[in-house]
Design a protein around this motif. Structure first.
Motif, mmCIF file in Angstrom:
data_model
loop_
_atom_site.group_PDB
_atom_site.id
_atom_site.type_symbol
_atom_site.label_atom_id
_atom_site.label_comp_id
_atom_site.label_asym_id
_atom_site.label_seq_id
_atom_site.Cartn_x
_atom_site.Cartn_y
_atom_site.Cartn_z
ATOM 1 N N LYS A 243 -42.408 28.508 86.355
ATOM 2 C CA LYS A 243 -43.728 28.802 87.275
ATOM 3 C C LYS A 243 -43.389 29.683 88.526
ATOM 4 C CE LYS A 243 -47.115 26.538 89.829
ATOM 5 N NZ LYS A 243 -47.663 25.229 90.311
ATOM 6 N N ARG B 148 -44.656 19.685 79.448
ATOM 7 C CA ARG B 148 -45.381 21.063 79.236
ATOM 8 C C ARG B 148 -44.553 22.306 79.323
ATOM 9 N NH1 ARG B 148 -51.253 21.432 81.273
ATOM 10 N NH2 ARG B 148 -50.667 23.581 81.115
ATOM 11 N N LYS C 190 -46.422 25.404 83.492
ATOM 12 C CA LYS C 190 -47.206 24.631 84.597
ATOM 13 C C LYS C 190 -48.427 25.508 84.743
ATOM 14 C CE LYS C 190 -44.421 21.251 86.133
ATOM 15 N NZ LYS C 190 -44.705 19.884 86.246
ATOM 16 N N GLU C 191 -49.429 24.786 85.194
ATOM 17 C CA GLU C 191 -50.626 25.339 85.514
ATOM 18 C C GLU C 191 -50.359 26.458 86.590
ATOM 19 O OE1 GLU C 191 -53.436 22.600 86.763
ATOM 20 O OE2 GLU C 191 -53.205 21.431 85.111
ATOM 21 N N THR C 192 -51.361 27.589 86.401
ATOM 22 C CA THR C 192 -51.110 28.835 87.359
ATOM 23 C C THR C 192 -52.496 29.366 88.019
ATOM 24 O OG1 THR C 192 -50.060 30.973 87.588
ATOM 25 C CG2 THR C 192 -50.621 30.444 85.405
ATOM 26 N N GLU C 193 -52.481 30.142 88.670
ATOM 27 C CA GLU C 193 -53.778 30.782 89.220
ATOM 28 C C GLU C 193 -54.065 32.026 88.425
ATOM 29 O OE1 GLU C 193 -55.882 29.218 91.604
ATOM 30 O OE2 GLU C 193 -54.479 27.548 91.625
#
Length: 85
Positions: free
Chosen positions: A22, A47, A50-53
């Motif tokens: 990330k 996961r 990771k979540e990202t913008e």
């Protein structure tokens, strides 16, 4: 990191968890992904990313399958200006 990248023939391999990746994605330091898929279904796990913008566009370069069932895909990152790295 930029000094290492500026040297001809220098490659940096990052093998780590989603949190490490990330940070490299956030700083736009990844040019290529090699993602291996092992044919085992698990009920849960960590996961891959990771979540990202930001949205990251990838182009498949090569896909290889192995007798064990493992599949390995290599992608290059398509930069926002449309240039491949």
């Amino acid at each position: 990191m930029n000094e290492i990248r500026s040297n001809s023939g220098s490659h940096i391999f990052v093998d780590g968890g989603a949190e490490v990746i990330k940070e490299f994605v956030k700083q736009d330091l990844i040019d290529e992904y090699v993602i291996s898929t092992i044919p085992i279904l698990i009920g849960n796990g960590v996961r891959l990313f990771k979540e990202t913008e930001q949205e990251n566009k990838l182009e498949l370069v090569v896909s290889n399958s192995f007798p064990s069932g493992l599949v390995q895909n290599q992608y290059i990152v398509i930069r926002s200006e449309g240039k491949q790295v």
